[in-house]
Design a protein around this motif. Structure first.
Motif, PDB file in Angstrom:
ATOM      1  N   GLU A 156     -17.158 -33.435   7.583  1.00 36.85           N
ATOM      2  CA  GLU A 156     -18.320 -34.150   7.058  1.00 36.85           C
ATOM      3  C   GLU A 156     -18.509 -33.869   5.570  1.00 36.85           C
ATOM      4  O   GLU A 156     -18.893 -34.732   4.802  1.00 36.85           O
ATOM      5  CB  GLU A 156     -19.589 -33.775   7.844  1.00 36.85           C
ATOM      6  CG  GLU A 156     -19.565 -34.380   9.237  1.00 36.85           C
ATOM      7  CD  GLU A 156     -20.881 -34.214   9.978  1.00 36.85           C
ATOM      8  OE1 GLU A 156     -21.758 -33.461   9.494  1.00 36.85           O
ATOM      9  OE2 GLU A 156     -21.020 -34.837  11.045  1.00 36.85           O
ATOM     10  N   GLU A 159     -16.401 -35.991   3.242  1.00 37.87           N
ATOM     11  CA  GLU A 159     -16.846 -37.348   2.924  1.00 37.87           C
ATOM     12  C   GLU A 159     -17.713 -37.385   1.675  1.00 37.87           C
ATOM     13  O   GLU A 159     -17.929 -38.438   1.102  1.00 37.87           O
ATOM     14  CB  GLU A 159     -17.687 -37.906   4.083  1.00 37.87           C
ATOM     15  CG  GLU A 159     -16.907 -38.191   5.332  1.00 37.87           C
ATOM     16  CD  GLU A 159     -17.831 -38.581   6.472  1.00 37.87           C
ATOM     17  OE1 GLU A 159     -19.031 -38.797   6.242  1.00 37.87           O
ATOM     18  OE2 GLU A 159     -17.328 -38.662   7.605  1.00 37.87           O
ATOM     19  N   ARG A 315     -22.948 -39.611  16.996  1.00 38.59           N
ATOM     20  CA  ARG A 315     -23.222 -40.641  16.002  1.00 38.59           C
ATOM     21  C   ARG A 315     -24.494 -40.255  15.260  1.00 38.59           C
ATOM     22  O   ARG A 315     -25.340 -39.567  15.813  1.00 38.59           O
ATOM     23  CB  ARG A 315     -23.466 -42.000  16.666  1.00 38.59           C
ATOM     24  CG  ARG A 315     -22.291 -42.516  17.414  1.00 38.59           C
ATOM     25  CD  ARG A 315     -22.623 -43.815  18.108  1.00 38.59           C
ATOM     26  NE  ARG A 315     -21.628 -44.083  19.136  1.00 38.59           N
ATOM     27  CZ  ARG A 315     -21.695 -43.615  20.375  1.00 38.59           C
ATOM     28  NH1 ARG A 315     -22.738 -42.887  20.753  1.00 38.59           N
ATOM     29  NH2 ARG A 315     -20.749 -43.864  21.231  1.00 38.59           N
ATOM     30  N   ASP A 316     -24.618 -40.756  14.042  1.00 41.44           N
ATOM     31  CA  ASP A 316     -25.856 -40.549  13.301  1.00 41.44           C
ATOM     32  C   ASP A 316     -26.939 -41.432  13.890  1.00 41.44           C
ATOM     33  O   ASP A 316     -26.697 -42.606  14.170  1.00 41.44           O
ATOM     34  CB  ASP A 316     -25.661 -40.961  11.836  1.00 41.44           C
ATOM     35  CG  ASP A 316     -24.798 -39.979  11.076  1.00 41.44           C
ATOM     36  OD1 ASP A 316     -24.615 -38.859  11.578  1.00 41.44           O
ATOM     37  OD2 ASP A 316     -24.327 -40.329   9.995  1.00 41.44           O
ATOM     38  N   ALA A 321     -28.546 -41.364   9.504  1.00 44.50           N
ATOM     39  CA  ALA A 321     -27.612 -42.227   8.784  1.00 44.50           C
ATOM     40  C   ALA A 321     -28.147 -42.574   7.404  1.00 44.50           C
ATOM     41  O   ALA A 321     -27.426 -42.514   6.411  1.00 44.50           O
ATOM     42  CB  ALA A 321     -27.352 -43.503   9.593  1.00 44.50           C
ATOM     43  N   ALA A 322     -29.440 -42.928   7.351  1.00 45.52           N
ATOM     44  CA  ALA A 322     -30.023 -43.298   6.063  1.00 45.52           C
ATOM     45  C   ALA A 322     -30.031 -42.101   5.114  1.00 45.52           C
ATOM     46  O   ALA A 322     -29.718 -42.221   3.934  1.00 45.52           O
ATOM     47  CB  ALA A 322     -31.441 -43.823   6.270  1.00 45.52           C
ATOM     48  N   ARG A 324     -27.999 -39.547   5.174  1.00 49.81           N
ATOM     49  CA  ARG A 324     -26.633 -39.236   4.745  1.00 49.81           C
ATOM     50  C   ARG A 324     -26.166 -40.222   3.668  1.00 49.81           C
ATOM     51  O   ARG A 324     -25.561 -39.825   2.675  1.00 49.81           O
ATOM     52  CB  ARG A 324     -25.683 -39.283   5.945  1.00 49.81           C
ATOM     53  CG  ARG A 324     -24.301 -38.736   5.638  1.00 49.81           C
ATOM     54  CD  ARG A 324     -23.311 -39.058   6.735  1.00 49.81           C
ATOM     55  NE  ARG A 324     -23.615 -38.456   8.008  1.00 49.81           N
ATOM     56  CZ  ARG A 324     -23.234 -37.237   8.368  1.00 49.81           C
ATOM     57  NH1 ARG A 324     -22.542 -36.510   7.524  1.00 49.81           N
ATOM     58  NH2 ARG A 324     -23.546 -36.756   9.550  1.00 49.81           N
ATOM     59  N   LEU A 325     -26.474 -41.500   3.865  1.00 50.86           N
ATOM     60  CA  LEU A 325     -26.068 -42.495   2.872  1.00 50.86           C
ATOM     61  C   LEU A 325     -26.690 -42.179   1.510  1.00 50.86           C
ATOM     62  O   LEU A 325     -26.022 -42.219   0.481  1.00 50.86           O
ATOM     63  CB  LEU A 325     -26.479 -43.897   3.340  1.00 50.86           C
ATOM     64  CG  LEU A 325     -26.187 -45.034   2.356  1.00 50.86           C
ATOM     65  CD1 LEU A 325     -24.696 -45.175   2.113  1.00 50.86           C
ATOM     66  CD2 LEU A 325     -26.756 -46.347   2.863  1.00 50.86           C
ATOM     67  N   ASN A 326     -27.978 -41.837   1.520  1.00 50.59           N
ATOM     68  CA  ASN A 326     -28.639 -41.516   0.249  1.00 50.59           C
ATOM     69  C   ASN A 326     -28.031 -40.289  -0.408  1.00 50.59           C
ATOM     70  O   ASN A 326     -27.836 -40.253  -1.619  1.00 50.59           O
ATOM     71  CB  ASN A 326     -30.138 -41.309   0.477  1.00 50.59           C
ATOM     72  CG  ASN A 326     -30.841 -42.631   0.698  1.00 50.59           C
ATOM     73  OD1 ASN A 326     -30.739 -43.520  -0.120  1.00 50.59           O
ATOM     74  ND2 ASN A 326     -31.529 -42.766   1.816  1.00 50.59           N
ATOM     75  N   MET A 328     -25.004 -39.204  -0.065  1.00 50.05           N
ATOM     76  CA  MET A 328     -23.668 -39.500  -0.576  1.00 50.05           C
ATOM     77  C   MET A 328     -23.737 -40.347  -1.834  1.00 50.05           C
ATOM     78  O   MET A 328     -22.949 -40.156  -2.751  1.00 50.05           O
ATOM     79  CB  MET A 328     -22.843 -40.184   0.510  1.00 50.05           C
ATOM     80  CG  MET A 328     -22.374 -39.158   1.529  1.00 50.05           C
ATOM     81  SD  MET A 328     -21.514 -39.766   2.953  1.00 50.05           S
ATOM     82  CE  MET A 328     -20.688 -41.148   2.377  1.00 50.05           C
ATOM     83  N   GLU A 329     -24.680 -41.265  -1.894  1.00 50.36           N
ATOM     84  CA  GLU A 329     -24.789 -42.085  -3.103  1.00 50.36           C
ATOM     85  C   GLU A 329     -25.221 -41.246  -4.298  1.00 50.36           C
ATOM     86  O   GLU A 329     -24.731 -41.428  -5.405  1.00 50.36           O
ATOM     87  CB  GLU A 329     -25.770 -43.240  -2.876  1.00 50.36           C
ATOM     88  CG  GLU A 329     -25.168 -44.312  -1.989  1.00 50.36           C
ATOM     89  CD  GLU A 329     -25.977 -45.587  -1.957  1.00 50.36           C
ATOM     90  OE1 GLU A 329     -25.376 -46.644  -1.835  1.00 50.36           O
ATOM     91  OE2 GLU A 329     -27.221 -45.514  -2.026  1.00 50.36           O
ATOM     92  N   GLN A 332     -22.225 -39.242  -5.359  1.00 51.77           N
ATOM     93  CA  GLN A 332     -21.262 -40.087  -6.069  1.00 51.77           C
ATOM     94  C   GLN A 332     -21.700 -40.297  -7.511  1.00 51.77           C
ATOM     95  O   GLN A 332     -20.898 -40.156  -8.437  1.00 51.77           O
ATOM     96  CB  GLN A 332     -21.145 -41.440  -5.357  1.00 51.77           C
ATOM     97  CG  GLN A 332     -20.156 -42.397  -5.990  1.00 51.77           C
ATOM     98  CD  GLN A 332     -18.723 -42.005  -5.694  1.00 51.77           C
ATOM     99  OE1 GLN A 332     -18.333 -41.892  -4.543  1.00 51.77           O
ATOM    100  NE2 GLN A 332     -17.946 -41.766  -6.734  1.00 51.77           N
TER     101      GLN A 332
END
Lengths: 495, 458
Positions: A156, A159, A315-316, A321-322, A324-326, A328-329, A332
């Motif tokens: 994880e 990623e 699964r998230d 999920a939200a 994790r996406l934030n 990761m963004e 990045q």
């Protein structure tokens, strides 16, 4: 692909050797990483076949599953891997520094795999082991589910942009060199190393061609060469299966071990050679900062494993999920910005697109004071700095920029005027000048100084707080069922 | 205006009114927690939002409105303030801004507006309006009603952050426009109902399949010439009609044709569409020849002094009624540079040059579009996205001119859609490949070839 990396590839193709695309190393390399070269059996998803693993170049451990279709043997393999892996990973937990926001280990484990497919293998192997039960039917060694949770943690983290907890050798190399071959071909570690570090007397294309011949150089896995599968592996496994006399078993296993050793050893050596090449590069200025984040995550997960230790969800959920996406963004954005600030060759990409520019200071209004905009007639120091640049600047008025050598000072673009040879960019310094009315000495650029300003900055804004998982709103399906470990978790066809 | 067209637009108005009444009826009854309204380009989405807001404000229940950008918020504030002043004079509109927010000039002096950077500073207005990004920081309070505008542009995770603030909501948006995007790629969420990278409406519909969906049937913006193209290419299953019939809109461009730019403009004036085709070539993104062709078309349009008629209303096509659209920011910068003082940002009354993302929701008389696939060697998902082409091809009231290198159809044929299909993930339809083919097929009979030397690098 960016303009600079396309150009570097063209140069590499023309010259036959890899071209550097970085002047500093953008990944952290641990003093004592754990190298893992896994192999999987063809035809069955994520069935481990063998692995070469260890922290010492001269003394790799070879683990082999003599019959990968046998699940008992697979989890015996997992238990043996755990014997090496867990002591290494947990060995970093004792040495702790106390910070204001909690403890953090002074170092962290680093797991290095040959390629991106190796990362995927670790993720899937973590998935297949973390839910196993240590009691009841098909019980496994207690270390196996523990191994699964840690492998999942590493996968994880892999990623997250900029994390160095589990880098793949091919990814690290491609970050620092461009070759004259395609990105797909770069995923072959041997071919990539052929371009970057060709054997004496060969050039990149010749070395890469040779590296793509599986008889000369076995694939870096986890997929094995079909020729090897048919001609060597299948007969050896069949011979192992055919053994009826237990005293003959060691010989059958030894035959398999020798065959798989020949497939693993070249990749093992390549990974170490790749690390040698990378260690020569000086570390980027922001690398330790990113490693600190990795250390914090490691510390946090170690604590979690002691206090709760439930396996990560399959699964998230909506909220996870939200979040994790934030995360990761944000990672990045800050990774992109930091890499450019560390490295003029990466910054060149942004200069080509006009998001950054290199210029020399032609005028400074050092003691400029303006009303602070909140009334009461108070004045704030806002020096103006004008630079002349020949870069194709594509900045808009009001954009925020920061100079590579003055990272603590934000500036705002206030004017852009064409001049005889280039563009005059006027910036208003916003901060970083001390508390007194006159700017502190050295805190404002001086005429003649050459500076590189970039508008590619990490998004400093904290992302919005998401609701707690149990408060998931109706728009996203409502609160999920809380997780209860159950027999169902491990239900699968065993034999 | 002919008698026949009077009836056609009158019946269109009735048809649209029936849908709006059905939406308001659903809101009043409150059988479901959400109502979704799909709208083709220019179908009166903002009008619906403002009407629904006035109805809710009139009923005395507090309402929150969520839009996606500050410009969209200010547009809505302006229109809503005017409508409430007539219908619900005591109601105030609270405009919530970021820290240090100063209201823009056009809303600062409206009498029924209050502005602040936190909820407490607004003092319980009847309607509170802000961007989704700002709403995500509002930590407490719930509103019985919310209206989410441009909901198809909003990402699922943004909706998650604000969904606890409202009990029931009206979601309005255009399904044909650009999907929200993420800067990181990760396939771990594929197939999940709550995949955070999909649009807010997608998650809402997958989690609540029973929500009523209404479709606004009439595009008031697009001319009749655009009806079949845009509806077939981008709304193949639901379609829409235009509010005006054949001949009710007319673009007149005086002067004689002197070159390919003039020819394509004349063609566009006559048929509503024009394709200026440059010789096939693989180019860099900021293709100098294509850029100067785009600039030439826009400049000639302004120079020749066009006028646009809609019904009996005839107006000059001033530069600010002309927009130029492209896919990438560097193309936009290059086109602005090529237009010189027509688009250097020195003041109002200039040609608008922007990317598809930023042209969303805006409207012009004539648009000039640099085709996203022009001069490309490959067709990536970004360049194929149906929403991108849809935005570019549906901003105009009169005519749209597309500038492209020849050979796009061959490019499409060599790049069939190859995106992986994930289990449990709804298939996006129409796909960009089919939409691009449909638009190009229509443009093929309305094309002007620019000879090899016409726009050779100067």
């Amino acid at each position: 692909m960016t303009a600079i990396s396309s150009y570097a590839r063209a140069l590499a193709a023309a010259s036959g050797t890899a071209v550097p695309t970085a002047t500093v190393r953008h990944v952290h390399l641990a003093a004592r990483p754990l190298i893992l070269v896994p192999l999987a059996m063809a035809g069955e998803a994520n069935a481990p076949l063998a692995a070469m693993v260890g922290t010492e170049r001269e003394r790799p451990e070879l683990l082999v599953v003599p019959q990968p279709r046998n699940r008992d043997l697979r989890f015996a393999f997992a238990a043996r891997l755990a014997e090496i892996f867990l002591p290494y990973v947990l060995g970093f937990a004792a040495d702790i520094e106390e910070l204001t926001n909690g403890p953090r280990t002074v170092d962290a484990p680093q797991l290095i795999v040959p390629n991106q497919a190796g990362v995927a293998f670790v993720r899937l192997f973590g998935r297949s082991t973390r839910f196993r039960t240590t009691t009841g039917d098909y019980a496994v060694e207690p270390s196996v589910p523990l191994l699964g949770r840690w492998l999942t943690f590493f996968a994880e983290r892999a990623e997250v942009p900029g994390s160095s907890l589990m880098p793949a050798a091919t990814e690290m190399l491609s970050l620092h060199w461009a070759t004259g071959q395609s990105a797909l071909e770069d995923a072959n570690l041997a071919a990539l190393m052929g371009w970057i570090d060709p054997p004496a007397g060969a050039d990149g294309p010749a070395a890469a061609r040779l590296a793509e011949d599986p008889r000369h150089c076995p694939p870096a896995g986890p997929t094995t060469d079909p020729g090897f599968d048919n001609e060597v592996l299948a007969p050896a496994i069949a011979a192992y299966d055919a053994v009826t006399d237990p005293s003959q078993l060691p010989d059958a296993v030894k035959r398999l071990e020798e065959a798989l050793h020949s497939q693993l050893q070249p990749t093992w050596d390549l990974v170490w050679r790749a690390l040698d090449r990378l260690r020569v590069l000086p570390g980027g200025a922001s690398v330790p900062g990113r490693w600190e984040v990795d250390r914090s995550r490691y510390t946090g997960f170690h604590t979690y494993m002691i206090e709760e230790g439930l396996p990560q969800a399959r699964r998230d959920g909506a909220v996870a999920a939200a979040r994790r996406l934030n995360r990761m963004e944000r990672a990045q954005a800050s990774y992109d910005a930091e890499r450019a600030f560390d490295d003029p060759l990466v910054m060149a990409d942004h200069r080509v697109t006009g998001e950054a520019f290199l210029g020399s200071v032609v005028a400074v209004d050092r003691d400029r004071r303006v009303p602070n905009g909140r009334g009461k007639g108070r004045l704030v120091t806002r020096p103006l700095v004008t630079l002349r640049t020949e870069d194709p600047v594509r900045l808009a008025l009001g954009m925020k920029v920061v100079a590579t050598r003055r990272r603590r000072q934000e500036c705002v673009v206030t004017a852009l005027e064409p001049c005889d040879a280039g563009i005059l960019v006027t910036l208003e310094a916003q901060n970083g000048m001390g508390r007194s009315a006159a700017p502190a000495p050295g805190s404002v650029p001086e005429v003649g100084e050459s500076l590189c300003y970039s508008s590619v900055l990490a998004d400093g804004v904290r992302s919005a707080t998401m609701p707690e998982a149990e408060d998931t709103p109706w728009t996203h399906g409502g609160p999920p069922q809380p997780y209860e470990p159950s027999e169902q978790d491990t239900a699968e066809a065993w034999e | 205006m002919s008698a026949a067209s009077v009836t056609s637009s009158a019946s269109a108005a009735e048809e649209a009114e029936r849908v709006i009444q059905a939406v308001l009826g659903d809101l009043r009854r409150g059988h479901s927690r959400g109502v979704i309204v799909d709208s083709p380009p220019g179908a009166g989405k903002s009008t619906l939002v403002v009407r629904a807001a006035a109805v809710i404000a009139g009923s005395g229940e507090p309402l929150m409105i969520v839009a996606q950008t500050n410009e969209q918020v200010d547009d809505l504030v302006e229109r809503l303030a005017a409508r409430l002043a007539d219908e619900v004079p005591h109601a105030r509109v609270g405009r919530l801004g970021r820290a240090g927010y100063a209201p823009s000039a056009r809303i600062a002096n409206l009498p029924n507006i209050v502005t602040a950077s936190d909820i407490a500073g607004l003092g319980d207005p009847e309607v509170t309006i802000s961007t989704a990004a700002k709403w995500a920081y509002v930590r407490e309070g719930t509103w019985p009603w919310a209206i989410v505008d441009e909901a198809y542009q909003m990402r699922s995770d943004t909706l998650l952050a604000i969904a606890s603030r409202f009990e029931r909501a009206l979601f309005v948006g255009d399904p044909g426009q650009l999907d929200p995007f993420s800067t990181v790629a990760n396939d771990r969420w594929h197939g999940l109902v709550w995949n955070p990278t999909q649009s807010a409406v997608a998650v809402l519909q997958r989690a609540n399949p029973d929500l009523p969906v209404h479709r606004l049937p009439v595009s008031w913006r697009l001319p009749h010439t655009a009806q079949s193209v845009v509806a077939d290419a981008f709304y193949p299953f639901v379609g829409f009609r235009t509010g005006t019939g054949p001949g009710e809109r007319a673009l007149t461009i005086p002067g004689h044709a002197r070159g390919p730019a003039d020819e394509v403009l004349d063609l566009a004036a006559a048929t509503g569409w024009g394709l200026l085709e440059l010789p096939a070539r693989h180019t860099v993104r900021t293709d100098a020849e294509a850029v100067s062709a785009v600039a030439d078309v826009a400049r000639r349009l302004v120079e020749r002094g066009a006028s646009a008629r809609s019904g009996t209303d005839e107006r000059a096509v001033t530069p600010d009624r002309v927009a130029v659209g492209a896919a990438h920011r560097d193309q936009v910068v290059a086109i602005r540079a090529a237009l010189g003082d027509l688009a250097d940002g020195s003041g109002p009354g200039q040609v608008v040059v922007d990317t598809a993302n930023r042209l969303q929701g805006r409207e012009y008389d004539v648009t000039v579009v640099l085709h996203p696939l022009s001069g490309r060697r490959d067709a990536t998902a970004f360049h194929l996205e149906a929403g991108r082409l849809c935005v570019l091809a549906s901003r105009h009231r009169q005519a749209c001119v597309v500038v492209a290198r020849a050979g796009i159809r061959d490019l499409l044929d060599t790049h069939p859609t190859s995106d992986p299909v994930h289990l449990g993930e709804p298939v996006k339809f129409p796909d960009g490949w089919a939409a691009n083919q449909a638009v190009l097929a229509h443009l093929a009979s309305r094309s002007v070839q620019a000879g090899g030397a016409a726009y050779a690098a100067r």
